[in-house]
Motif scaffolding. Structure first.
Motif, PDB file in Angstrom:
ATOM      1  N   GLN A  88     -26.772  18.770  -9.524  1.00 27.78           N
ATOM      2  CA  GLN A  88     -28.215  18.981  -9.325  1.00 27.78           C
ATOM      3  C   GLN A  88     -28.983  17.672  -9.453  1.00 27.78           C
ATOM      4  OE1 GLN A  88     -30.186  21.436  -8.075  1.00 27.78           O
ATOM      5  NE2 GLN A  88     -28.165  22.258  -7.616  1.00 27.78           N
ATOM      6  N   ILE A  89     -28.559  16.810 -10.386  1.00 29.32           N
ATOM      7  CA  ILE A  89     -29.225  15.508 -10.533  1.00 29.32           C
ATOM      8  C   ILE A  89     -29.102  14.738  -9.216  1.00 29.32           C
ATOM      9  CG2 ILE A  89     -29.116  13.266 -11.692  1.00 29.32           C
ATOM     10  CD1 ILE A  89     -28.329  14.753 -14.273  1.00 29.32           C
ATOM     11  N   TRP A 117     -33.645  24.589  -6.601  1.00 28.28           N
ATOM     12  CA  TRP A 117     -32.380  23.868  -6.629  1.00 28.28           C
ATOM     13  C   TRP A 117     -31.785  23.835  -5.223  1.00 28.28           C
ATOM     14  CZ3 TRP A 117     -28.764  27.381  -4.963  1.00 28.28           C
ATOM     15  CH2 TRP A 117     -29.092  28.730  -5.115  1.00 28.28           C
ATOM     16  N   TYR A 120     -32.575   7.836 -15.471  1.00 31.61           N
ATOM     17  CA  TYR A 120     -32.297   9.232 -15.803  1.00 31.61           C
ATOM     18  C   TYR A 120     -31.066   9.331 -16.704  1.00 31.61           C
ATOM     19  CZ  TYR A 120     -35.358   9.751 -11.816  1.00 31.61           C
ATOM     20  OH  TYR A 120     -36.411   9.641 -10.966  1.00 31.61           O
ATOM     21  N   HIS A 140     -31.200  16.414  -6.469  1.00 32.49           N
ATOM     22  CA  HIS A 140     -32.622  16.119  -6.662  1.00 32.49           C
ATOM     23  C   HIS A 140     -32.928  14.690  -6.200  1.00 32.49           C
ATOM     24  CE1 HIS A 140     -33.007  19.886  -8.700  1.00 32.49           C
ATOM     25  NE2 HIS A 140     -34.162  19.603  -9.253  1.00 32.49           N
ATOM     26  N   PRO A 144     -34.907  14.680 -11.482  1.00 31.02           N
ATOM     27  CA  PRO A 144     -34.074  15.781 -11.979  1.00 31.02           C
ATOM     28  C   PRO A 144     -34.754  16.525 -13.129  1.00 31.02           C
ATOM     29  CG  PRO A 144     -32.843  13.720 -11.890  1.00 31.02           C
ATOM     30  CD  PRO A 144     -34.269  13.376 -11.646  1.00 31.02           C
TER      31      PRO A 144
END
Lengths: 346, 288, 250
Positions: free
Chosen positions: C147-148, A256, C133, C151, C158
């Protein structure tokens, strides 16, 4: 090895002294709608310690193998390992959980030793506490009885008027300085043994057969698809049985980024072989292969792991009879005694 | 270089860093070649210039921070010193990120892990390698080894099957092998095209092209479905199960026998394998 | 390199998921703005855009045929389309109306006949355009969204969980709702939220929808047997957020 005795009235002072000197983790109560459950948590107040707990929601392995653990952190190209072991006293581990800890010790140590576990484990002092109250789904008295609890530093047993404290290692011995201990009498030692025997008699559930006979019949039932399909009919693939299991140690690893898009980490999280994607791989162009696609296959895999696959490595089944899976499964299909007892002998 | 912030004192910190099985090493990309639409061959060298020590058939965890790691069979022989090869097929998050890298870039490797091909049982015998599709990548480590140490083996036979001519990997190698006196090379494609002059058919159709002695040591790597059919042919020829070696693929997430994703029975493919004698796993459910 | 252009669009929804995007707090939000260029976001700015986009967040369900051209136009402009929130992903709570005939009168009373209230079956936006997504949840989990975005900024797909909420409850040692005589839909609900509701003593209502393969029959059984629901409720209980993922989808 030495046996000591501490009076009930001296126990709170011992705990206070311990808490002042060290980080102490032990069973404490947690409630919802007046229902009391227990968890291992860091102690600040000696009165919060509940050695009369029946079972904790999660087993104590979480102290060394937390549900989420950073394996690596990165800052651009710079990579840093995440191991920062903390010395602590894990106080009040039930004997069945101690067996399980010893198993995870062995599994993380074997072949390629995983310091992310063992460094934390080595930094800990573990004090076992005899079971004072047996949980409603416990069957620890009838499973893998050939494997004894080991790896602990001390063992505490409640008897009339106080507790017998058996110091097993130098680390266990070192805790004595925090309390008013006297040498335990033969009578007190005997009383401690009797208390353990009495608790064992109270286990409400019972696994039939021996470790060897169960391993044999569970393995022999592998190809009986109809059996596993029936067992798993109500399975949610929710992974609750795995997640609360003291001997499960599978994990997933994901990377992450922090919002700065330059720093981040590689983190492992407990994983469950009951969940759908556990054994899935991508083959490219959208194609996938799932090595255990059906929930019956995953359900079966868990029983193979618990009753058969790891026996050679661990000297007995990878199940200690804590009953957590039985209690955590809302469909109530995960109980090892119910499943294994119902499989006919090979 | 990786550093540590371990709080447990200098000595323990050093041990933890050194022994942290998850800490990767940097490797420099010496060369990268697009071999098919999906695959790239990377030739790598460890950034600290040290030699990558491994056995043919072992795996490496290859990755990038922020993206993750994937298990890959080493695709070159340790006899080819200084550099080592991997083949990355773009199938997921990590492989797609790796396949965007260029010559001179750095990636991270961890390993080698697992048990490779049992050279001690292969030496002194006829060797048959059967590779299907991307199964040519890990077996190439043994192919190169056998070619470099040709005298250690008697006959050396190689079967290679691809879905169609466009899917063939290592074209330069294939051209060499076709001409080579050192290897009896047989190839096939499932589906031909107008330019294809060779054999068309599944990989087992190659068994009719040559005679295999029952004492031959056999190494198989390919898609799961291939194993069953190839083993059936080998049984007909009387090859002992202990002399048939399978290079298995699973979700080898950690590479060090812990995370559980590649388990088959009590075996962890990443540490007990990925190469197994058929006799060792034939009784294990879910193995093939 | 120019920062990726990001825009938000809303259809049939409450815009609560967009509000979530403003809830990071200044340090995180300002840091994020160093990496993306928000060009349209009506919760926080008045500008509209016509330019090509890198990421389009679409909130809300597709419930009016009249919305199709606008969705198609967003799709043409955007490299990546994210169905943002449960309404966009599966029509979430909006899909409840797919199972009732009198909702207009019930909800709007004397205004029920107004023409702008005309709508069809509520479905996810992927029924109109290709979606790359999904950010699930009612509302979305803003940390998962972060985070999506991270990424995508790094060219990585993701990671969205396909395991149930039970996993997350257990990891944080939440007392199971069934152990206290309550109900819960967590066994079939998609995780990724971190299971905050059961931790606060509230059952999971599956606001992120179902996992890919929910065992709905088993859930009905468990709700019947252990949650003491009146007869017939258990079967309909999951309809609140997963009406379009059940066997009786319209």
């Amino acid at each position: 090895m030495s046996f000591h005795f501490i009076k009930d009235q001296d126990f709170p002072a011992f705990l206070s002294g311990l808490i002042k000197a060290r980080t102490v983790v032990g069973p404490v109560a947690k409630t919802s709608r007046q229902q009391e459950k227990f968890v291992f948590a860091r102690l600040t107040d000696p009165a919060a310690l509940r050695l009369d707990y029946d079972v904790t929601i999660l087993p104590p392995k979480k102290e060394f193998f937390p549900p989420k653990q950073n394996l690596l952190l990165f800052d651009g190209p710079r990579v840093t390992p995440g191991i920062e072991p903390e010395e602590k006293v894990l106080f009040g581990v039930h004997p069945y959980d101690m067996k399980a800890l010893d198993m995870t010790d062995a599994l993380f140590r074997e072949k390629n030793e995983d310091r992310n576990y063992t460094a934390h484990r080595e930094a800990a002092t573990v004090v076992v506490s005899s079971v004072q109250k047996v949980s409603p789904r416990a069957f620890w008295a009838s499973i893998g009885t050939e494997v004894k609890p080991k790896g602990h530093d001390a063992w505490l047993t409640k008897v009339a008027g106080g507790c017998v404290y058996e110091a097993v290692t130098a680390k266990g011995e070192a805790l004595l300085q925090h309390g008013k201990f006297a040498a335990a009498s033969e009578e007190q030692k005997k009383a401690a043994r009797r208390a353990d025997e009495e608790a064992a008699r109270q286990c409400p559930e019972k696994l039939q057969g021996t470790s060897a006979s169960n391993a044999k019949k569970v393995r022999a039932a592998f190809s009986r698809e109809e059996l596993w399909t029936k067992f798993a009919q109500d399975c949610f693939s929710c992974g609750s049985c795995n997640t609360v299991c003291p001997t499960c140690y599978c994990f997933d690893v994901q990377d992450w980024w922090h919002v700065d898009q330059n720093t981040g980490g590689r983190t492992r999280t407990w994983d469950s072989c009951l969940t759908e994607d556990f054994a899935k791989i991508s083959l490219g162009a959208g194609a996938q292969e799932n090595f255990r696609e059906e929930r019956a296959e995953r359900f079966r895999h868990r029983f193979m792991r618990k009753a058969a696959y790891l026996n050679e490595k661990l000297g007995g089944p990878a199940c200690v009879g804590c009953g957590r899976c039985s209690a955590a499964c809302t469909a109530d299909i995960a109980d090892p005694t119910a499943v294994i007892n119902s499989i006919p002998e090979a | 270089m990786p550093t540590t912030t371990c709080a447990c004192g200098g000595k323990a910190a050093a041990k933890d860093v050194k022994d942290n099985i998850f800490l990767p090493k940097e490797a420099k990309i010496v060369r990268v070649e697009k071999t098919t639409e999906m695959e790239r061959i990377f030739t790598l060298r460890l950034a600290d210039e040290s030699q990558m020590k491994f056995e043919p058939g072992q795996i490496l965890e290859v990755g990038l921070m922020g993206y993750g790691e994937i298990p890959l069979g080493l695709a070159s022989s340790p006899t080819r010193e200084k550099t080592f090869d991997i083949v990355v097929r773009s199938v997921g998050r990590v492989s797609q990120a790796l396949n965007r890298l260029q010559q001179g870039d750095t990636l991270l490797v961890r390993g080698p892990w697992g048990k490779g091909f049992p050279l001690e049982n292969l030496r002194g015998h006829d060797l048959l390698i059967i590779a299907g599709g991307i199964g040519l990548c890990p077996t190439r480590s043994l192919i190169q080894y056998a070619l470099d140490r040709r005298k250690e083996f008697k006959r050396f036979i190689l079967f290679y099957g691809a879905r169609d001519p466009q899917q063939q990997l290592f074209l330069a190698d294939l051209a060499d092998w076709r001409k080579s006196q050192d290897v009896e090379y047989h190839e096939t494609v499932d589906r031909g095209d107008p330019t294809w002059k060779g054999n068309v058919g599944v990989i087992t159709s190659l068994f009719s092209k040559t005679k295999i002695d029952p004492g031959t040591r056999v190494v198989i790597c390919g898609p799961p479905i291939m194993f069953k059919f190839v083993i059936r042919e080998l049984e007909k020829l009387g090859v002992a199960r202990a002399n048939i070696y399978l290079d298995l693929e699973r979700r080898m997430k950690c590479g060090v026998g812990k995370c559980g994703h590649c388990q088959i029975n009590d075996k962890y493919v990443c540490t007990d394998g990925p190469v197994f004698a058929f006799s060792e796993i034939e009784h294990l459910e879910e193995a093939i | 390199m120019a920062k990726p252009k990001v825009a938000f669009f809303d259809f049939t929804c409450c815009e609560g998921c967009q509000i979530e995007f403003t809830n990071y707090g200044d340090p995180v939000f300002l840091e994020l703005l160093k990496h993306v260029d928000v060009v349209e976001f009506r919760e926080a700015m008045s500008e509209k855009c016509r330019e090509p986009l890198d990421i389009a967040f679409i909130e809300g369900s597709f419930s009016r045929e009249a919305d199709r051209p606008r969705l198609e136009e967003i799709r043409r402009r955007a490299k990546v389309v994210i169905a943002y929130g449960q309404c966009a992903a599966t029509a979430g709570i909006n899909a409840l109306k797919n199972h009732t005939s009198d909702y207009r009168k019930f909800v709007y009373g004397k205004d029920a006949a107004l023409p702008h209230l005309d709508s069809q079956i509520a479905v996810g936006v992927d029924q109109a355009i290709k979606v790359d997504y999904y950010a699930y949840g009612c509302p979305v989990n803003k940390y998962e969204v972060l985070q999506i975005v991270s990424h995508l900024l790094h060219g990585k797909d993701p990671v969205i969980p396909n395991y149930p909420v039970c996993v997350e409850c257990k990891r944080r040692e939440t007392i199971c709702r069934f152990d206290v005589g309550d109900y819960c839909l967590g066994q079939t609900a998609r995780a990724g939220c971190g299971a905050p509701c059961p931790a606060d003593g509230i059952p999971c209502e599956a606001c992120r929808g179902f996992v890919d393969k929910p065992n709905h029959e088993a859930l009905v059984k468990v709700l019947d047997k252990r949650a003491g629901m009146p007869k017939g409720w258990a079967r309909h209980k999951t309809r609140m957020f997963t009406a379009n993922q059940r066997g009786d989808v319209k």
